[in-house]
Design an enzyme around this catalytic site. Structure first.
Site, mmCIF file in Angstrom:
data_model
loop_
_atom_site.group_PDB
_atom_site.id
_atom_site.type_symbol
_atom_site.label_atom_id
_atom_site.label_comp_id
_atom_site.label_asym_id
_atom_site.label_seq_id
_atom_site.Cartn_x
_atom_site.Cartn_y
_atom_site.Cartn_z
ATOM 1 C CG ASP A 43 -2.045 0.967 1.163
ATOM 2 O OD1 ASP A 43 -1.822 2.130 0.778
ATOM 3 O OD2 ASP A 43 -3.169 0.571 1.500
ATOM 4 C CB THR A 79 -6.571 2.122 0.556
ATOM 5 O OG1 THR A 79 -5.455 2.922 0.959
ATOM 6 C CG2 THR A 79 -6.222 0.651 0.701
ATOM 7 C CG ASN A 100 -10.056 4.212 1.805
ATOM 8 O OD1 ASN A 100 -10.057 3.518 0.793
ATOM 9 N ND2 ASN A 100 -8.974 4.817 2.254
ATOM 10 C CG ASP A 203 -1.041 4.073 3.110
ATOM 11 O OD1 ASP A 203 -1.145 4.894 2.182
ATOM 12 O OD2 ASP A 203 -1.794 4.076 4.090
ATOM 13 C CG HIS A 207 -1.075 8.044 5.698
ATOM 14 N ND1 HIS A 207 -1.650 9.084 5.013
ATOM 15 C CD2 HIS A 207 -1.621 6.911 5.187
ATOM 16 C CE1 HIS A 207 -2.509 8.591 4.121
ATOM 17 N NE2 HIS A 207 -2.501 7.277 4.202
ATOM 18 C CG HIS A 251 -2.731 5.387 -2.979
ATOM 19 N ND1 HIS A 251 -1.809 5.694 -2.008
ATOM 20 C CD2 HIS A 251 -3.673 4.628 -2.377
ATOM 21 C CE1 HIS A 251 -2.190 5.166 -0.866
ATOM 22 N NE2 HIS A 251 -3.316 4.495 -1.053
ATOM 23 C CG HIS A 357 -3.144 8.242 -0.291
ATOM 24 N ND1 HIS A 357 -4.388 7.693 -0.395
ATOM 25 C CD2 HIS A 357 -2.601 7.748 0.850
ATOM 26 C CE1 HIS A 357 -4.584 6.876 0.627
ATOM 27 N NE2 HIS A 357 -3.524 6.887 1.421
HETATM 28 ZN ZN LIG Z 1 -3.599 2.837 0.111
#
Ligand SMILES: [Zn+2]
Ligand SMILES: *[C@@H]1O[C@H](CO)[C@@H](O)[C@H](O)[C@H]1NC(C)=O
Ligand SMILES: *[C@@H]1O[C@H](CO)[C@@H](O)[C@H](O)[C@H]1NC(C)=O
Ligand SMILES: *[C@@H]1O[C@H](CO)[C@@H](O)[C@H](O)[C@H]1NC(C)=O
Ligand SMILES: *[C@@H]1O[C@H](CO)[C@@H](O)[C@H](O)[C@H]1NC(C)=O
Ligand SMILES: *[C@@H]1O[C@H](CO)[C@@H](O)[C@H](O)[C@H]1NC(C)=O
Length: 444
Positions: A43, A79, A100, A203, A207, A251, A357
């Site tokens: 991810d 995601t 999501n 991911d 973040h 992504h 994202h």
């Molecule tokens: Zn993701």
């Protein structure tokens, strides 16, 4: 702006490539020995994350297989929507997993990401993902943590499936190896033909610390070690000659503007009031949805539309078509997105993450990776960029199954394959020409 010129080039290459009118058509026959497929998603792996970290295992995989310069994800670059595009070959407006979060504008229910993973009616909205299509054609499939892989579709679930716990620690490297071991057992002992395997990193780290942080680089090194472990496991299980491996992602990631003087804050916009709003989905990165109260749509739109240079607010019908996002019944009458780097603050200005994202899928920071190796893939090929919507058709070719209707084109990723490596003659040349015509039409 978002002209798919590269796609045209790739499709033309496919048509001109030798072997595109290949031999035996096996579709419709009972399953015999055939190559297996493992789709792995890390991810939030931005396309260029291997450029500032030593990644010997990803590099070896690129030498022995195929590496795309980058892959363009679907929009909305979140995601669940992007993962579902990979396994259905549909743009988000056509598969309906538009966020999501499960939401219901009448009951006002909103569920977070993890809870939504288990909401069957959110996922099973008319599109059949590849697990189900493969099973209907006699294959056995599995999903390990892959979004959408733990519910039933029209009454059928993947043969084997795992869902992560609610407070799952996504970064535990020994657990990653244990999960790889489980997937190897699924492919051998359980004789699954297709497995999708998901990792929640890089991911989470992207973040939390931001995509340019040392923590992100360490996590990419961990991903690379895991790729090494995975490929050694494939070898050890004697699967190298019969398993195609795809490593991809949903992504990228972008550093959030936190200190800018021009933050996007809806609660500070004059003439806009939440009293005019019936339902809102805000404070989720750079995207927002609004259902205005009865008779208030024009008013809300007028208040927001030119209120901030970094905020783009549209009536659903006017949302840019190229995003292929707003044309689904689940999308609210008003929707918005903000410029790369800027998140949308709703009732309050709170932002904990340093990376986000969800931005325009043409922003380079949203582009992601695509790598593949195995008996069907060419070696040492660097492919031009393509859209993630085409991966589904590629996977159907690799598994030799008949695809569902989708937005991808089978010719686009065919040049990644060794000639004669897929046993079917799909697509017939005339379909390819039609595809080129469509792509050219889209490009002007
Ligand atoms: Zn993701
Ligand atoms: C949304 O909520 C309404 C009102 O509670 C309910 O009637 C409807 O079935 C719900 N829809 C979905 C898809 O959950
Ligand atoms: C998709 O979900 C919406 C509610 O979110 C529902 O109204 C619609 O009937 C569903 N469509 C299918 C084909 O399941
Ligand atoms: C979801 O995963 C759990 C294991 O984590 C499994 O027991 C269950 O059968 C799966 N459900 C579906 C519908 O695949
Ligand atoms: C990491 O995962 C392993 C294997 O699942 C487990 O034994 C260990 O307790 C986990 N470590 C942490 C810190 O959670
Ligand atoms: C490995 O697989 C090949 C066929 O794919 C088979 O001929 C060979 O016996 C296998 N070797 C082992 C050690 O299982």
């Amino acid at each position: 702006m978002r002209r798919p010129a590269v796609l045209v080039a790739v499709v033309l290459a496919a048509l001109l490539a030798p072997g595109s009118g290949a031999p035996v058509h096996r579709r419709g026959l009972p399953p015999g020995p055939r190559n297996k497929l493992l789709l792995v998603s890390f991810d939030g792996f931005r396309w260029d994350y291997d450029q500032d970290v030593d990644t010997p295992h990803l590099d070896a995989m690129a030498r022995e297989g195929v590496k795309a310069r980058y892959m363009t994800p679907a929009f909305i670059t979140l995601t669940s929507p992007c993962h579902f595009t990979l396994v259905t070959g549909k743009y988000v407006e056509n598969h309906g997993v538009v966020h999501n979060m499960f939401y219901n504008t009448s009951s006002k229910v909103k569920l977070p990401y993890h809870a939504t993973l288990g909401v069957q009616r959110w996922w099973d909205n008319g599109s059949l993902p590849i697990w189900i299509t493969a099973q209907r054609q006699g294959l056995r499939t599995g999903s390990f943590f892959y979004p959408g892989g733990n519910v039933t579709y029209q009454g059928m679930a993947p043969t084997l499936s795992r869902k992560e716990g609610v407070l799952h620690d996504y970064g535990n490297e020994s657990e990653w190896r244990a999960n790889v071991d489980t997937v190897m057992a699924w492919l051998t002992r359980e004789d699954l033909h297709l497995v999708t395997l998901y990792f929640g990193e890089p991911d989470s780290t992207g973040h939390r610390y931001g995509p340019e942080s040392p923590q992100r680089k360490q996590m990419v090194a961990q991903v690379d070690r895991t790729v090494g472990y995975l490929r050694d496991s494939i070898e050890r299980h004697n699967l190298s000659a019969s398993l195609n491996l795809i490593i991809t992602s949903d992504h990228g990631m972008r550093t959030v503007q936190k200190a800018a003087s021009d933050l996007v804050e809806l609660h500070k916009i004059p003439d806009f009031t939440f009293q005019d709003v019936e339902f809102e989905l805000l404070d989720y990165g750079p995207n927002g949805m609004l259902l205005p109260k009865e008779g208030r749509l024009e008013q809300v739109l007028a208040a927001l539309q030119h209120a901030h240079p970094r905020l783009h607010v549209y009536r659903k019908e006017d949302f840019p078509r190229a995003f292929r996002y707003a044309g689904h019944p689940r999308i609210t009458p008003l929707l918005m997105y903000s410029d790369p780097g800027y998140v949308i603050h709703g009732r309050y200005s709170v932002q904990f993450n340093n990376g986000e994202h969800g931005f325009d899928n043409e922003d380079m920071d949203m582009k992601t990776i695509f790598r593949a190796v195995g008996p069907s893939f060419r070696a040492g090929l660097e492919a031009e960029p393509f859209e993630s919507v085409h991966v589904y058709e590629l996977m159907c070719q690799l598994l030799d199954i008949e695809p569902e209707a989708n937005d991808g084109h089978p010719g686009v990723l065919r040049p990644l394959l060794r000639s004669g490596s897929t046993p079917s003659s799909w697509p017939p040349p005339v379909m390819g020409m039609l595809g080129v015509a469509l792509l050219l039409a889209k490009a002007v």
